[in-house]
Design a protein around this motif. Structure first.
Motif, PDB file in Angstrom:
ATOM      1  N   HIS A 143       9.308   8.418   1.410  1.00 21.36           N
ATOM      2  CA  HIS A 143       8.147   8.245   2.506  1.00 21.36           C
ATOM      3  C   HIS A 143       7.271   7.478   1.943  1.00 21.36           C
ATOM      4  O   HIS A 143       6.506   6.455   2.715  1.00 21.36           O
ATOM      5  N   LEU A 144       6.709   7.526   0.970  1.00 24.57           N
ATOM      6  CA  LEU A 144       5.664   7.021   0.091  1.00 24.57           C
ATOM      7  C   LEU A 144       6.151   5.507   0.020  1.00 24.57           C
ATOM      8  O   LEU A 144       5.409   4.511   0.376  1.00 24.57           O
ATOM      9  N   ALA A 145       7.176   5.251  -0.483  1.00 29.47           N
ATOM     10  CA  ALA A 145       7.837   4.227  -0.860  1.00 29.47           C
ATOM     11  C   ALA A 145       7.943   3.237   0.275  1.00 29.47           C
ATOM     12  O   ALA A 145       7.712   1.946   0.478  1.00 29.47           O
ATOM     13  N   ARG A 146       8.428   3.721   1.535  1.00 26.26           N
ATOM     14  CA  ARG A 146       8.528   3.100   2.699  1.00 26.26           C
ATOM     15  C   ARG A 146       7.174   2.468   3.406  1.00 26.26           C
ATOM     16  O   ARG A 146       7.086   1.441   3.715  1.00 26.26           O
ATOM     17  N   SER A 147       6.209   3.535   3.169  1.00 29.59           N
ATOM     18  CA  SER A 147       4.993   3.202   3.546  1.00 29.59           C
ATOM     19  C   SER A 147       4.176   2.080   2.904  1.00 29.59           C
ATOM     20  O   SER A 147       3.708   1.240   3.435  1.00 29.59           O
ATOM     21  N   PHE A 148       4.333   2.175   1.644  1.00 26.95           N
ATOM     22  CA  PHE A 148       3.959   1.301   0.958  1.00 26.95           C
ATOM     23  C   PHE A 148       4.256  -0.175   1.047  1.00 26.95           C
ATOM     24  O   PHE A 148       3.660  -1.373   1.160  1.00 26.95           O
ATOM     25  N   LYS A 149       5.664  -0.204   1.087  1.00 23.20           N
ATOM     26  CA  LYS A 149       6.504  -1.589   1.385  1.00 23.20           C
ATOM     27  C   LYS A 149       6.122  -2.031   2.757  1.00 23.20           C
ATOM     28  O   LYS A 149       5.789  -3.349   2.818  1.00 23.20           O
ATOM     29  N   SER A 181      -6.099   4.739   3.813  1.00 21.25           N
ATOM     30  CA  SER A 181      -7.198   5.121   2.648  1.00 21.25           C
ATOM     31  C   SER A 181      -6.271   5.619   1.658  1.00 21.25           C
ATOM     32  O   SER A 181      -6.675   5.433   0.565  1.00 21.25           O
ATOM     33  N   LYS A 182      -5.223   6.527   2.004  1.00 19.19           N
ATOM     34  CA  LYS A 182      -4.178   7.337   0.780  1.00 19.19           C
ATOM     35  C   LYS A 182      -3.647   6.130   0.103  1.00 19.19           C
ATOM     36  O   LYS A 182      -3.311   6.296  -1.131  1.00 19.19           O
ATOM     37  N   LEU A 183      -3.084   5.055   0.933  1.00 17.62           N
ATOM     38  CA  LEU A 183      -2.392   3.933  -0.041  1.00 17.62           C
ATOM     39  C   LEU A 183      -3.528   3.135  -0.896  1.00 17.62           C
ATOM     40  O   LEU A 183      -2.784   2.747  -1.924  1.00 17.62           O
ATOM     41  N   LYS A 184      -4.721   3.243  -0.749  1.00 14.24           N
ATOM     42  CA  LYS A 184      -5.689   2.523  -1.647  1.00 14.24           C
ATOM     43  C   LYS A 184      -5.702   3.539  -2.654  1.00 14.24           C
ATOM     44  O   LYS A 184      -5.829   2.761  -3.778  1.00 14.24           O
ATOM     45  N   ILE A 185      -5.690   4.763  -2.682  1.00  9.15           N
ATOM     46  CA  ILE A 185      -5.759   5.584  -3.893  1.00  9.15           C
ATOM     47  C   ILE A 185      -4.492   5.733  -4.513  1.00  9.15           C
ATOM     48  O   ILE A 185      -4.267   5.592  -5.912  1.00  9.15           O
ATOM     49  N   VAL A 186      -3.403   5.424  -3.843  1.00 12.73           N
ATOM     50  CA  VAL A 186      -1.911   5.158  -4.462  1.00 12.73           C
ATOM     51  C   VAL A 186      -2.159   3.926  -5.277  1.00 12.73           C
ATOM     52  O   VAL A 186      -1.685   3.995  -6.451  1.00 12.73           O
ATOM     53  N   GLU A 187      -2.714   2.809  -4.996  1.00 15.33           N
ATOM     54  CA  GLU A 187      -2.989   1.665  -5.909  1.00 15.33           C
ATOM     55  C   GLU A 187      -3.456   1.896  -7.198  1.00 15.33           C
ATOM     56  O   GLU A 187      -3.073   1.679  -8.327  1.00 15.33           O
ATOM     57  N   THR A 188      -4.593   2.879  -7.254  1.00 13.65           N
ATOM     58  CA  THR A 188      -5.288   3.032  -8.438  1.00 13.65           C
ATOM     59  C   THR A 188      -4.306   3.843  -9.244  1.00 13.65           C
ATOM     60  O   THR A 188      -4.220   3.693 -10.752  1.00 13.65           O
ATOM     61  N   LYS A 189      -3.668   4.961  -8.565  1.00 17.43           N
ATOM     62  CA  LYS A 189      -2.886   5.860  -9.460  1.00 17.43           C
ATOM     63  C   LYS A 189      -1.457   5.082 -10.076  1.00 17.43           C
ATOM     64  O   LYS A 189      -1.069   5.340 -11.092  1.00 17.43           O
ATOM     65  N   MET A 206       5.853  -5.424  -0.286  1.00 15.51           N
ATOM     66  CA  MET A 206       6.254  -5.481  -1.721  1.00 15.51           C
ATOM     67  C   MET A 206       6.510  -3.750  -2.028  1.00 15.51           C
ATOM     68  O   MET A 206       5.895  -3.007  -1.672  1.00 15.51           O
ATOM     69  N   THR A 207       7.321  -3.563  -2.945  1.00 19.71           N
ATOM     70  CA  THR A 207       7.626  -2.406  -3.513  1.00 19.71           C
ATOM     71  C   THR A 207       6.537  -2.001  -4.454  1.00 19.71           C
ATOM     72  O   THR A 207       5.840  -2.763  -4.966  1.00 19.71           O
ATOM     73  N   ILE A 208       6.396  -0.610  -4.652  1.00 18.15           N
ATOM     74  CA  ILE A 208       5.605  -0.135  -5.475  1.00 18.15           C
ATOM     75  C   ILE A 208       5.741  -0.796  -7.044  1.00 18.15           C
ATOM     76  O   ILE A 208       4.776  -1.060  -7.724  1.00 18.15           O
ATOM     77  N   LYS A 209       7.072  -1.111  -7.336  1.00 14.33           N
ATOM     78  CA  LYS A 209       7.144  -1.534  -8.691  1.00 14.33           C
ATOM     79  C   LYS A 209       6.725  -2.851  -8.779  1.00 14.33           C
ATOM     80  O   LYS A 209       6.210  -3.382  -9.783  1.00 14.33           O
ATOM     81  N   GLU A 210       7.189  -3.858  -7.740  1.00 15.01           N
ATOM     82  CA  GLU A 210       6.524  -5.283  -7.759  1.00 15.01           C
ATOM     83  C   GLU A 210       5.040  -5.080  -7.776  1.00 15.01           C
ATOM     84  O   GLU A 210       4.487  -6.164  -8.413  1.00 15.01           O
ATOM     85  N   PHE A 211       4.344  -4.176  -7.021  1.00 11.92           N
ATOM     86  CA  PHE A 211       2.690  -4.101  -7.221  1.00 11.92           C
ATOM     87  C   PHE A 211       2.447  -3.899  -8.573  1.00 11.92           C
ATOM     88  O   PHE A 211       1.415  -4.308  -8.908  1.00 11.92           O
ATOM     89  N   LYS A 212       2.986  -2.963  -9.236  1.00 12.89           N
ATOM     90  CA  LYS A 212       2.582  -2.785 -10.336  1.00 12.89           C
ATOM     91  C   LYS A 212       2.538  -3.618 -11.545  1.00 12.89           C
ATOM     92  O   LYS A 212       1.664  -3.957 -12.358  1.00 12.89           O
ATOM     93  N   ASN A 213       3.612  -4.450 -11.256  1.00 16.66           N
ATOM     94  CA  ASN A 213       4.015  -5.573 -12.203  1.00 16.66           C
ATOM     95  C   ASN A 213       3.240  -7.025 -11.698  1.00 16.66           C
ATOM     96  O   ASN A 213       3.141  -7.862 -12.391  1.00 16.66           O
TER      97      ASN A 213
END
Length: 284
Positions: free
Chosen positions: A259-265, A229-237, A270-277
């Motif tokens: 911790h956030l970066a590892r959990s997201f990957k 649930s928190k990672l879905k909010i991370v997506e939006t932010k 994919m990394t947060i940067k890859e997701f953003k792009n």
């Protein structure tokens, strides 16, 4: 087509079509659509939904959409931008509203369709959309606060409708589980309120059994549910703010940005940067 822009934070449009002559496009943030008249088919990410007079639906960010017009149609579009919820003025706590929208988008089922639960709520939203449009035309010293109040009402109704959808789905599994899901999602950023002992006491379940109960109903552990649930909010932010990973991690109670970066990957592959792009395929 009639287009009205309300400052740089959001726009309200009235658009009329006999034939859809636009290329499919994607939203920068999200928009609310009210069908005042007409009928046809809406396409969202290659899924189709028949629309008709009175429909109200939500177009989430980055989704591609277009329309096939069967009868001459008139739409009201309220198109938000990130800047609306990152703005600061004396009227509204926009940070709170951004988190509310993150909550809506995190729990919204992206299948196209009308999202309003009752005709009373539908009438309420339609009247508020028309009020916003009329107040833009009036544009006197009271109009901004009236429009802000109307938008707040619309967003609250949307949040309640979307919440009711996933609570009802959870209640189909167990009539108590829906309320647990509602409570966890509502308090997702307050870690003290969603600890097992607190939840067990609040919902009358043995502390020693609660974790097993939750996993049985949800199909995943409480910790994994909270993380998802928190990672879905991370997506939006990530997509709609200029917050750093460190700032997002702090807001969502991750140990640190690593911790956030590892959990997201681990979750998204994919990394947060890859997701953003990354982008999404547009419908034809």
């Amino acid at each position: 087509m009639i287009t009205k822009s309300i400052n740089k934070l959001f726009e309200i449009h009235i658009e009329e079509f006999e034939v859809w002559d636009k290329r499919p496009y994607k939203n920068n943030f999200f928009e609310i659509v009210y069908v005042e008249k007409g009928k046809g088919t809406q396409c969202i990410n290659q899924h189709e939904f028949s629309f008709q007079e009175g429909n109200v639906f939500l177009l989430p960010p980055l989704d591609c959409h277009s329309f096939k017009i069967d009868e001459a149609s008139r739409f009201y579009f309220i198109r938000f931008t990130d800047h609306y919820f990152l703005n600061k003025d004396a009227l509204t706590d926009y940070h709170v509203w951004f988190d509310k929208i993150a909550y809506i988008l995190a729990n919204y089922n992206k299948a196209p369709g009308d999202i309003i639960e009752t005709e009373r709520e539908r009438d309420f939203i339609i009247n508020n959309i028309k009020t916003i449009y009329q107040e833009h035309l009036v544009a006197d010293s009271f109009s901004q606060s009236i429009m802000t109040g109307a938008l707040a009402s619309i967003l609250n109704i949307l949040a309640r409708s979307i919440e009711k959808r996933y609570v009802d789905q959870a209640n189909d599994i167990d009539n108590r589980f829906g309320e647990i899901v509602r409570y966890v999602n509502t308090n997702i950023l307050d870690k003290d309120k969603i600890r097992v002992p607190v939840l067990a006491d609040k919902f009358g379940i043995s502390k020693s059994y609660f974790s097993e109960y939750f996993k049985k109903q949800a199909g995943l552990s409480l910790a994994d549910y909270i993380l998802k649930s928190k990672l879905k909010i991370v997506e939006t932010k990530v997509l709609h703010t200029d917050l750093s990973v460190k700032e997002i991690a702090f807001q969502l109670n991750f140990t640190d940005s690593s911790h956030l970066a590892r959990s997201f990957k681990k979750t998204y592959g994919m990394t947060i940067k890859e997701f953003k792009n990354s982008g999404q395929m547009c419908c034809a």
